[in-house]
Design an enzyme around this catalytic site. Structure first.
Site, PDB file in Angstrom:
ATOM      1  N   LEU A   1       0.879  -1.132   0.414  1.00 25.82           N
ATOM      2  CA  LEU A   1       0.239   0.084   0.134  1.00 25.82           C
ATOM      3  C   LEU A   1       1.433   1.490  -0.083  1.00 25.82           C
ATOM      4  O   LEU A   1       1.965   1.315   1.144  1.00 25.82           O
ATOM      5  CB  LEU A   1      -0.819  -0.010   1.318  1.00 25.82           C
ATOM      6  CG  LEU A   1      -2.569  -0.775   1.225  1.00 25.82           C
ATOM      7  CD1 LEU A   1      -3.119  -0.543   2.527  1.00 25.82           C
ATOM      8  CD2 LEU A   1      -3.190  -0.459   0.411  1.00 25.82           C
ATOM      9  N   ASP A   2       0.708   1.852  -1.137  1.00 22.02           N
ATOM     10  CA  ASP A   2       1.561   3.369  -0.566  1.00 22.02           C
ATOM     11  C   ASP A   2       1.507   3.552   0.559  1.00 22.02           C
ATOM     12  O   ASP A   2       0.994   3.580   1.254  1.00 22.02           O
ATOM     13  CB  ASP A   2       0.705   4.107  -1.965  1.00 22.02           C
ATOM     14  CG  ASP A   2       0.453   4.332  -3.065  1.00 22.02           C
ATOM     15  OD1 ASP A   2       1.490   2.854  -3.419  1.00 22.02           O
ATOM     16  OD2 ASP A   2      -0.255   4.862  -3.793  1.00 22.02           O
ATOM     17  N   TYR A   3       2.335   4.534   0.767  1.00 23.22           N
ATOM     18  CA  TYR A   3       3.354   5.497   2.184  1.00 23.22           C
ATOM     19  C   TYR A   3       2.184   6.271   2.033  1.00 23.22           C
ATOM     20  O   TYR A   3       1.872   6.575   3.322  1.00 23.22           O
ATOM     21  CB  TYR A   3       4.637   5.843   2.253  1.00 23.22           C
ATOM     22  CG  TYR A   3       5.545   7.069   3.066  1.00 23.22           C
ATOM     23  CD1 TYR A   3       5.297   6.379   3.638  1.00 23.22           C
ATOM     24  CD2 TYR A   3       4.357   7.985   2.748  1.00 23.22           C
ATOM     25  CE1 TYR A   3       5.772   7.185   5.081  1.00 23.22           C
ATOM     26  CE2 TYR A   3       5.395   9.350   4.119  1.00 23.22           C
ATOM     27  CZ  TYR A   3       6.336   8.891   4.932  1.00 23.22           C
ATOM     28  OH  TYR A   3       6.273   9.375   6.036  1.00 23.22           O
TER      29      TYR A   3
ATOM     30  N   SER B   1      -1.245   5.800   1.946  1.00 27.79           N
ATOM     31  CA  SER B   1      -2.732   5.187   1.675  1.00 27.79           C
ATOM     32  C   SER B   1      -2.694   4.747   2.902  1.00 27.79           C
ATOM     33  O   SER B   1      -1.527   3.807   3.673  1.00 27.79           O
ATOM     34  CB  SER B   1      -2.496   4.596   0.397  1.00 27.79           C
ATOM     35  OG  SER B   1      -2.710   5.083  -0.790  1.00 27.79           O
TER      36      SER B   1
END
Length: 246
Positions: free
Chosen positions: A105-107, A109
């Site tokens: 998961l993106d930083y 997100s």
């Protein structure tokens, strides 16, 4: 731990060292030892009592564990970070097993991320051919039209990638702030998948949360909280990941 016997390549894959297919190649290439002897037979079965080496490195056979974390924003989906930022495994200080995140998961997100020490389970869940649905809620700048969002289903070319969604749904729009909240469903997850798609359409994402992963939801968890998956949940996720047999 029990003395249940399993095929050697499956045990290697579960350990997270490599995929089952690559494990088979290592075995036939003579790169695997069982109890000190090179084993090239793919039908070989082993138990937790057997000592296994892959490329000269002892294989650690741990009890398999499965966790779900509500990842907060500002956390790296990794077991370590060279910039000393907080990582997802920091939320499991008492866990003895060597767990790792399934996918990313993106930083910036938040939402569901799974962690395990079962490499085979992780490989199946991450592979797009198995069609595990992941549902995200995105807040975007601007209010896109339905024809614009329909392009998500057809696929949008961004750099060298064709980025697709399998579905979307408007949750709300706010004309005063010129923002929209949209539910987006994916069956694959390339790097910054949703953010790149929406930027290409001209509606940058300001907040993104993964709310469902297969049969799993965030119900009962707050950001930073985690829980082990139940045996039934693990079984259900395995069944979803086995819809298409290799």
């Amino acid at each position: 731990m029990t003395n249940k016997f399993e095929r050697l390549q499956k045990v290697i894959a579960k350990s997270g060292v490599t995929s089952r297919r690559k494990a088979e190649q290592l075995i036939t290439d003579g790169k695997v030892k069982v109890n000190g002897s090179i084993t090239t037979e793919l039908g070989t079965k082993v138990s937790t009592a057997d000592e296994i080496e892959v490329n000269g490195v002892p294989l650690q056979q741990e009890a398999l564990v499965y966790y779900m974390l509500y990842k907060p924003r500002g956390v790296i989906s990794s077991v370590k970070d060279d910039k000393n930022r907080k990582v997802v495994t920091d939320f499991f200080p008492g866990i003895q097993e060597r767990i790792f995140p399934i996918g990313r998961l993106d930083y910036d997100s938040s939402g569901i991320i799974l962690l395990t020490n079962d490499g085979e389970f992780a490989n199946h869940l991450m592979h797009p051919r198995y069609g595990i649905e992941k549902v995200y809620v995105a807040k975007v700048k601007g209010i896109p039209s339905k024809p614009e969002l329909n392009k998500l289903r057809k696929g949008i070319k961004v750099d060298r990638d064709i980025l697709k969604a399998v579905g979307y749904k408007f949750l709300s729009t706010d004309k005063d702030t010129n923002t929209a909240i949209i539910e987006i469903t994916l069956q694959e997850g390339k790097n910054r998948h949703i953010r790149r798609m929406m930027e290409q359409l001209g509606y940058p994402v300001t907040k993104l949360k993964r709310e469902r992963y297969g049969v799993l939801t965030l119900k009962g968890l707050k950001p930073g909280e985690s829980r082990p998956l139940t045996p039934h949940e693990v079984k259900m996720m395995r069944q979803q990941a086995s819809k298409i047999v290799e």
